[in-house]
Design a protein around this motif. Structure first.
Motif, PDB file in Angstrom:
ATOM      1  N   LEU A 173       0.828  -1.207   0.000  1.00 28.80           N
ATOM      2  CA  LEU A 173       0.000   0.000   0.000  1.00 28.80           C
ATOM      3  C   LEU A 173       0.860   1.255   0.000  1.00 28.80           C
ATOM      4  N   ALA A 174       1.966   1.228   0.739  1.00 27.29           N
ATOM      5  CA  ALA A 174       2.867   2.379   0.738  1.00 27.29           C
ATOM      6  C   ALA A 174       3.431   2.622  -0.648  1.00 27.29           C
ATOM      7  N   CYS A 175       3.636   1.549  -1.385  1.00 26.18           N
ATOM      8  CA  CYS A 175       4.209   1.647  -2.734  1.00 26.18           C
ATOM      9  C   CYS A 175       3.200   2.112  -3.781  1.00 26.18           C
ATOM     10  N   THR A 176       1.943   2.301  -3.404  1.00 24.83           N
ATOM     11  CA  THR A 176       0.983   2.876  -4.356  1.00 24.83           C
ATOM     12  C   THR A 176       1.180   4.385  -4.477  1.00 24.83           C
ATOM     13  N   GLY A 177       1.887   4.985  -3.527  1.00 23.53           N
ATOM     14  CA  GLY A 177       2.192   6.395  -3.606  1.00 23.53           C
ATOM     15  C   GLY A 177       3.527   6.610  -4.309  1.00 23.53           C
ATOM     16  N   PRO A 178       3.921   7.857  -4.511  1.00 26.19           N
ATOM     17  CA  PRO A 178       3.201   9.068  -4.119  1.00 26.19           C
ATOM     18  C   PRO A 178       2.120   9.447  -5.128  1.00 26.19           C
ATOM     19  N   VAL A 179       1.351  10.455  -4.769  1.00 27.38           N
ATOM     20  CA  VAL A 179       0.310  10.938  -5.671  1.00 27.38           C
ATOM     21  C   VAL A 179       0.956  11.425  -6.960  1.00 27.38           C
ATOM     22  N   ARG A 180       0.225  11.302  -8.021  1.00 28.55           N
ATOM     23  CA  ARG A 180       0.732  11.701  -9.338  1.00 28.55           C
ATOM     24  C   ARG A 180      -0.267  12.633 -10.004  1.00 28.55           C
ATOM     25  N   GLY A 181       0.227  13.492 -10.844  1.00 33.45           N
ATOM     26  CA  GLY A 181      -0.650  14.363 -11.612  1.00 33.45           C
ATOM     27  C   GLY A 181      -1.070  15.602 -10.846  1.00 33.45           C
ATOM     28  N   GLU A 182      -1.888  16.410 -11.492  1.00 32.19           N
ATOM     29  CA  GLU A 182      -2.348  17.666 -10.917  1.00 32.19           C
ATOM     30  C   GLU A 182      -3.379  17.403  -9.823  1.00 32.19           C
ATOM     31  N   MET A 183      -3.320  18.166  -8.753  1.00 33.35           N
ATOM     32  CA  MET A 183      -4.281  18.039  -7.665  1.00 33.35           C
ATOM     33  C   MET A 183      -5.629  18.606  -8.100  1.00 33.35           C
ATOM     34  N   THR A 184      -6.644  17.746  -8.076  1.00 33.60           N
ATOM     35  CA  THR A 184      -7.999  18.149  -8.443  1.00 33.60           C
ATOM     36  C   THR A 184      -8.973  17.482  -7.481  1.00 33.60           C
ATOM     37  N   ASN A 185     -10.247  17.762  -7.647  1.00 35.47           N
ATOM     38  CA  ASN A 185     -11.269  17.112  -6.826  1.00 35.47           C
ATOM     39  C   ASN A 185     -11.317  15.619  -7.114  1.00 35.47           C
ATOM     40  N   GLN A 186     -11.054  15.240  -8.363  1.00 39.91           N
ATOM     41  CA  GLN A 186     -11.041  13.818  -8.736  1.00 39.91           C
ATOM     42  C   GLN A 186      -9.694  13.158  -8.444  1.00 39.91           C
ATOM     43  N   ASN A 187      -8.658  13.953  -8.253  1.00 42.57           N
ATOM     44  CA  ASN A 187      -7.317  13.428  -7.947  1.00 42.57           C
ATOM     45  C   ASN A 187      -6.797  14.128  -6.686  1.00 42.57           C
ATOM     46  N   PRO A 188      -7.374  13.796  -5.521  1.00 43.08           N
ATOM     47  CA  PRO A 188      -7.052  14.540  -4.303  1.00 43.08           C
ATOM     48  C   PRO A 188      -5.672  14.226  -3.759  1.00 43.08           C
TER      49      PRO A 188
END
Length: 352
Positions: A173-188
């Motif tokens: 689960l830790a390896c699913t990060g980090p977040v990618r892409g632009e921060m949006t409501n659909q990509n928090p």
């Protein structure tokens, strides 16, 4: 809920009530702890999530609650929730599946606070650790001398480490990060714009990595108990995710998480690295592209007390220096051409 959160803060002393009254209070607390722990095992994902959330809140810097939930079997029930609740993709249309990610996140976060040790410090009761040089240049993570532990999470960390399946899952689960892409409501970004009650945010897989890394961070305080854990690739993580095969391999994921654009992911990744290694082991091929190729130093302290971080400008001859096991820097350190490099990684600079 108010009773269980506010009673038994880390002051430690009894109020002086009669033994019969104290017995009744103890039995009442045990029933409350047990009831909440049982709710973690609910087949209703939202109910499970809220029970885990309560444990997360109630155990922070609270010895009575930390010990009470542990005795009620919280670690086992939370571990089951982390392992058996299947992460849902953000595109899933089922509200039930949306709550899966929420339940996994709060279960991992609750394990994080249960696994911590708490000290007599201002500003929240956190303990502070540092790497100290021991005999024969051995480095050991040690509680700062002025710290006094009021609530010791060592038994809980040992219980978590003894559950190899839980450790596999947390690393995945830790390896699913980090977040990618632009921060949006659909990509928090969980530490930036994620809001409780927002269906897009609670359904997002972006909320998982910080909590898993936080649990690993506190388990890492007892890294000397952490034996090698083999991990099989599962469908829990995206195909592009590099899954760890051992404690050392999780370092790649933590290096990337430590450089997350989200502050909360970054905080947990940095904390875990700090507890696992005395110095920063992460070498990115391009310092300005922390999503690019990466090399991670092996644990290494040479016979003069230098770590891989000190070999940034080392010569070929200097890289032949060894540790007490006879391993040389050329094998252990990325700056000397060793370490654990990803495919096509090449050292283009001797600085991070």
């Amino acid at each position: 809920v108010t009773f269980i959160i506010t009673e038994g803060k880390n002051s430690g002393a009894d109020s002086g009530s009669s033994s019969s009254g104290a017995d009744k209070d103890d039995k009442k607390k045990i029933r409350i702890y047990t009831s909440i722990v049982n709710l973690v095992a609910s087949d209703q994902m939202y109910t499970s999530a809220m029970a885990s959330h309560l444990i997360y809140i109630a155990t922070f810097s609270n010895r009575a609650n930390q010990e009470g939930f542990a005795k009620a079997g919280a670690v086992s029930k939370l571990a089951t929730a982390v392992q058996e609740h299947q992460p849902a993709s953000s595109s899933s249309s089922s509200p039930h599946n949306h709550n899966n990610n929420l339940s996994i996140m709060w279960a991992a976060a609750a394990l994080q606070n249960l696994a911590a040790s708490y000290c007599d410090t201002e500003g929240g009761g956190r303990c502070y650790w540092e790497w100290m040089k021991k005999e024969r240049n051995e480095m050991k993570l040690t509680l700062q001398p002025e710290m006094q532990i009021l609530s010791d999470g060592t038994p809980i960390r040992r219980e978590m480490l003894n559950d190899a399946n839980l450790m596999r899952r947390l690393m995945e689960l830790a390896c699913t990060g980090p977040v990618r892409g632009e921060m949006t409501n659909q990509n928090p970004y969980v530490g930036e714009n994620a809001v409780a009650g927002n269906p897009h945010h609670e359904a997002s897989s972006n909320i998982l990595a910080w909590a898993a890394a936080g649990a690993l961070k506190n388990v890492a305080i007892s890294a000397h108990l952490w034996t090698t854990i083999l991990v099989e690739t599962t469908t829990a993580a995206p195909p592009t995710t590099v899954l760890p095969n051992s404690r050392d391999d999780i370092m790649h994921c933590l290096c990337r998480l430590a450089h997350s654009p989200d502050w909360l992911e970054g905080n947990k990744g940095q904390g875990a690295l700090r507890y696992l290694r005395p110095t920063d082991p992460c070498w990115f091929q391009d310092d300005n592209k922390t999503t690019g190729n990466l090399c991670v130093d092996h644990a290494f302290v040479d016979t003069e007390g230098y770590t891989c971080s000190d070999y940034g400008h080392a010569t070929e001859e200097e890289c032949l220096a060894t540790d007490d096991r006879g391993v040389n820097a050329k094998k252990a350190c990325c700056a000397c051409g060793g370490g654990d490099p990803e495919e096509s990684w090449a050292l283009t600079t001797k600085t991070r």
